[in-house]
Design a protein around this motif. Sequence first.
Motif, short mmCIF file in Angstrom:
data_model
loop_
_atom_site.label_atom_id
_atom_site.label_comp_id
_atom_site.label_asym_id
_atom_site.label_seq_id
_atom_site.Cartn_x
_atom_site.Cartn_y
_atom_site.Cartn_z
N ASP A 149 0.84 -1.19 0.00
CA ASP A 149 0.00 0.00 0.00
C ASP A 149 0.88 1.25 0.00
OD1 ASP A 149 0.96 0.34 2.59
OD2 ASP A 149 -0.87 -0.39 3.55
N GLU A 150 0.25 2.43 0.10
CA GLU A 150 0.99 3.69 0.01
C GLU A 150 1.99 3.84 1.15
OE1 GLU A 150 -1.89 6.77 -0.14
OE2 GLU A 150 -2.56 6.29 -2.18
N GLY A 151 1.71 3.22 2.28
CA GLY A 151 2.62 3.33 3.42
C GLY A 151 3.71 2.28 3.43
N GLY A 152 3.76 1.44 2.40
CA GLY A 152 4.79 0.40 2.33
C GLY A 152 4.44 -0.88 3.06
N SER A 153 3.20 -0.98 3.57
CA SER A 153 2.78 -2.18 4.30
C SER A 153 2.05 -3.14 3.37
CB SER A 153 1.87 -1.82 5.47
OG SER A 153 2.55 -1.01 6.40
N ARG A 154 1.91 -4.36 3.82
CA ARG A 154 1.15 -5.39 3.10
C ARG A 154 0.29 -6.15 4.10
NH1 ARG A 154 3.77 -6.90 -1.94
NH2 ARG A 154 5.79 -5.88 -2.17
N CYS A 155 -0.81 -6.67 3.60
CA CYS A 155 -1.63 -7.59 4.40
C CYS A 155 -1.25 -9.02 4.02
CB CYS A 155 -3.11 -7.34 4.16
SG CYS A 155 -3.70 -5.78 4.86
N VAL A 156 -1.15 -9.90 5.01
CA VAL A 156 -0.72 -11.28 4.77
C VAL A 156 -1.71 -12.25 5.40
CG1 VAL A 156 1.71 -10.62 4.70
CG2 VAL A 156 0.71 -11.34 6.87
N SER A 157 -1.75 -13.44 4.85
CA SER A 157 -2.60 -14.50 5.39
C SER A 157 -1.79 -15.39 6.32
CB SER A 157 -3.18 -15.35 4.25
OG SER A 157 -2.20 -16.24 3.75
N GLU A 158 -2.48 -16.28 7.01
CA GLU A 158 -1.82 -17.38 7.68
C GLU A 158 -1.60 -18.50 6.66
OE1 GLU A 158 -3.09 -17.21 12.27
OE2 GLU A 158 -4.73 -17.77 10.93
N VAL A 159 -0.93 -19.57 7.09
CA VAL A 159 -0.69 -20.71 6.21
C VAL A 159 -1.88 -21.65 6.31
CG1 VAL A 159 0.81 -22.66 5.72
CG2 VAL A 159 1.80 -20.47 6.44
N LEU A 160 -2.49 -21.96 5.16
CA LEU A 160 -3.67 -22.82 5.11
C LEU A 160 -3.28 -24.19 4.58
CD1 LEU A 160 -6.83 -22.95 5.37
CD2 LEU A 160 -6.89 -22.43 2.93
N PRO A 161 -3.50 -25.27 5.35
CA PRO A 161 -3.21 -26.62 4.84
C PRO A 161 -4.38 -27.19 4.05
CG PRO A 161 -3.84 -26.73 7.13
CD PRO A 161 -3.91 -25.27 6.74
N LEU A 162 -4.28 -28.46 3.68
CA LEU A 162 -5.35 -29.22 3.01
C LEU A 162 -5.69 -28.69 1.62
CD1 LEU A 162 -7.85 -29.76 5.99
CD2 LEU A 162 -5.77 -31.03 5.44
N VAL A 163 -4.78 -27.98 0.99
CA VAL A 163 -5.00 -27.46 -0.36
C VAL A 163 -4.56 -28.54 -1.36
CG1 VAL A 163 -4.31 -25.70 -2.02
CG2 VAL A 163 -4.73 -25.07 0.37
N ARG A 191 -9.72 -28.62 -5.14
CA ARG A 191 -10.24 -27.88 -4.00
C ARG A 191 -10.43 -26.42 -4.35
NH1 ARG A 191 -9.48 -29.40 1.05
NH2 ARG A 191 -11.18 -27.92 1.34
N VAL A 192 -11.38 -25.77 -3.70
CA VAL A 192 -11.58 -24.33 -3.78
C VAL A 192 -11.31 -23.78 -2.38
CG1 VAL A 192 -13.17 -22.46 -4.29
CG2 VAL A 192 -13.29 -24.58 -5.61
N ALA A 193 -10.24 -23.02 -2.23
CA ALA A 193 -9.81 -22.56 -0.91
C ALA A 193 -9.85 -21.05 -0.84
CB ALA A 193 -8.40 -23.07 -0.60
N GLU A 194 -10.10 -20.53 0.36
CA GLU A 194 -10.12 -19.08 0.58
C GLU A 194 -9.01 -18.71 1.56
OE1 GLU A 194 -13.10 -16.46 3.02
OE2 GLU A 194 -13.87 -16.61 0.96
N LEU A 195 -8.22 -17.73 1.16
CA LEU A 195 -7.15 -17.20 2.01
C LEU A 195 -7.54 -15.80 2.46
CD1 LEU A 195 -4.12 -18.31 -0.18
CD2 LEU A 195 -4.79 -19.29 2.02
N SER A 196 -7.61 -15.61 3.77
CA SER A 196 -8.00 -14.31 4.33
C SER A 196 -6.76 -13.57 4.80
CB SER A 196 -8.98 -14.53 5.49
OG SER A 196 -9.37 -13.30 6.06
N LEU A 197 -6.59 -12.33 4.35
CA LEU A 197 -5.46 -11.52 4.77
C LEU A 197 -5.76 -10.97 6.16
CD1 LEU A 197 -4.65 -9.64 1.43
CD2 LEU A 197 -3.82 -11.85 2.25
N VAL A 198 -5.12 -11.56 7.18
CA VAL A 198 -5.52 -11.31 8.56
C VAL A 198 -4.63 -10.31 9.28
CG1 VAL A 198 -6.58 -13.59 8.79
CG2 VAL A 198 -4.16 -13.30 9.34
N GLU A 199 -3.45 -10.01 8.75
CA GLU A 199 -2.54 -9.10 9.45
C GLU A 199 -1.91 -8.12 8.47
OE1 GLU A 199 0.44 -11.16 11.63
OE2 GLU A 199 -0.94 -11.99 13.11
N ARG A 200 -1.71 -6.89 8.95
CA ARG A 200 -1.00 -5.88 8.16
C ARG A 200 0.40 -5.73 8.74
NH1 ARG A 200 -2.47 -2.08 4.67
NH2 ARG A 200 -4.67 -2.45 5.12
N VAL A 201 1.40 -5.90 7.90
CA VAL A 201 2.79 -5.83 8.35
C VAL A 201 3.57 -4.89 7.44
CG1 VAL A 201 2.79 -8.13 9.38
CG2 VAL A 201 3.43 -7.87 7.00
N GLY A 202 4.49 -4.14 8.03
CA GLY A 202 5.35 -3.27 7.27
C GLY A 202 6.61 -4.00 6.83
#
Length: 578
Positions: free
Chosen positions: A86-100, A104-115
């Motif tokens: 993003d404009e501030g240089g941060s990104r949103c990241v997901s956790e690691v999802l197993p069973l892929v 399969r149709v899997a959904e990854l949710s970006l749960v944390e914003r990290v710089g």
Amino acid sequence: MARFVAAVTFLLAAVPAQQRSPCFLTVVDLDGRPVQGAAVTCSFMPSLVAIGEADVAHTVTDERGRARCELVPGALYCAWAVGPVDEGGSRCVSEVLPLVAVGRVAELSLVERVGPRRIAVTGLDAWRDAGVAGLRWFPDRTQDAHVDLPLPASDANGAGGCAAVELPPSPSAFGLLGLRAASGELVAVEVVGPAGEQPDETIVFPEPLALRAVVRNQRGEAIPEVRIEHWQPTGRGWGFLGQSLMPRCCVVGVTGADGVARCWLASPEPEVPAMLLAQKRGYRWQVQTVAAAGDVAFGLDVLAPLEVDVGDLADELGDGDRRATIALAARALVEARVGGGHVIQPFPVETTAERPHRWLVHRTSPEFVPTLCIVGPVPGAVVLGRVTDASAHQVDLDALTALDVEVVDAGGGPVAAALGVMSGHGNGVPLPWTQILATNVAGRARLWLPRGEHLVYATTGDCHAFRVLSDASAGVLRLALEPLTRMRIRVRDVDGPVRGAKAVVVRSGGGPAGPGLLAMLASYDYVRWTRSAADGLLTVRLFALPGTHAEICVEHGGRRSLPFPFVADGETEITLGR
């Protein structure tokens, strides 16, 4: 004396490109909106019970947040996503999802914003003098996906006399920072915590310990080209519905013509000596424990390869489908006076067109347990007994029970799912699973099982089914999925609903021996795969059986609630303090 279990895997033929099939993933933010331009990684890491070759696939999401990855059928992958900067240089990241897996149709949710993450690292100068040429970053310590990084000019390029190392954008997971030699081999690793939990972590590489490994045969003659490996503990990791120690192989030396290897390895802790493994094709491996610098002597005995008669295995297992590839794994026991773990290494296997029914197994242990899997339109697995010098070296499919597994939903429709098999107490392996694989798109897989009791388990992460078999008859095993037991939790603090909170199991137990153990192990995984939404609603899933019980708590941003009982179909409200 603790056991070390070594699993060996070798793919007899490379998996053809046309045997890859798609898996579909969607990346969303915590409000459920699609994220365009997110980098998605799918990684498969072979293990004691998941056969194959390490594989990594990358893709990027489109404007609808969707991505497609071409994966190897039958393999279970872990997946994660890193959002655009993003404009501030941060990104949103997901956790690691197993069973892929394929289909399969899997959904990854970006749960944390990290710089941008820069960590302090000490101890590099001493390793530079020992020949280290660069760094290697593993975003998830349980996987082989990695990025090579340059070695900082000196320890003093950062603050406080530490080297500053900038890590690539990574998922919310424990990672590994490794030191690599000019040859590309790892020589040491250290665990790095998730950015959201330990953003200012300092990584300390222990002083390198100088060793001289001396390898001789039974006649006292030098043995050249012997690999000296240091299996370095990296803590506990979560696999397929179960926790295990995760050591990492570091190649610290190779013997020369004089049978001597000059090695550098990370100085072990006083109470935990290092485990060194010496091995070469045609010889029995040997393990030595090391606590101090100096000479380490290895005596390797010649061990002739073992010929195994597999008959018309490829035709019978693949039903004549030439696209099917047979993979062989064999696991052997290694004794060592260190904490238990799982050593994954290849056994070379030879086969020729003139004698396709004969496999020549270049073992490094006198006995092993072969396991076979089929990579093809219908994935499959064969569970066999232990092979020794005194046993019959023949794969007898007639002595096994053949099961065609079909995984279906409540309406009888096919469902692609993860599949696990428990046989007795794990065939001597310190894990409950004897085989792990994924079905095909149509929810089908084939299993060949020996006589005895087996538990077959299917799961999608939302729904599951299991069956306990005792000397089952050949035929169709139909597993009808049912939803996991759920509990709704409203998470709040003094400012209102809390978004992004998760639950963890504090303790669990009870239930019948086999399924009860599975329910306990699976529950630790299931509860942590969801986060609370913008309204604070956290829906927790758990494997519940009559007689089982669990206590859970809620975590967010370093805050943690008091434990409370999981209540099937229950609802409660939790308020987190400051």
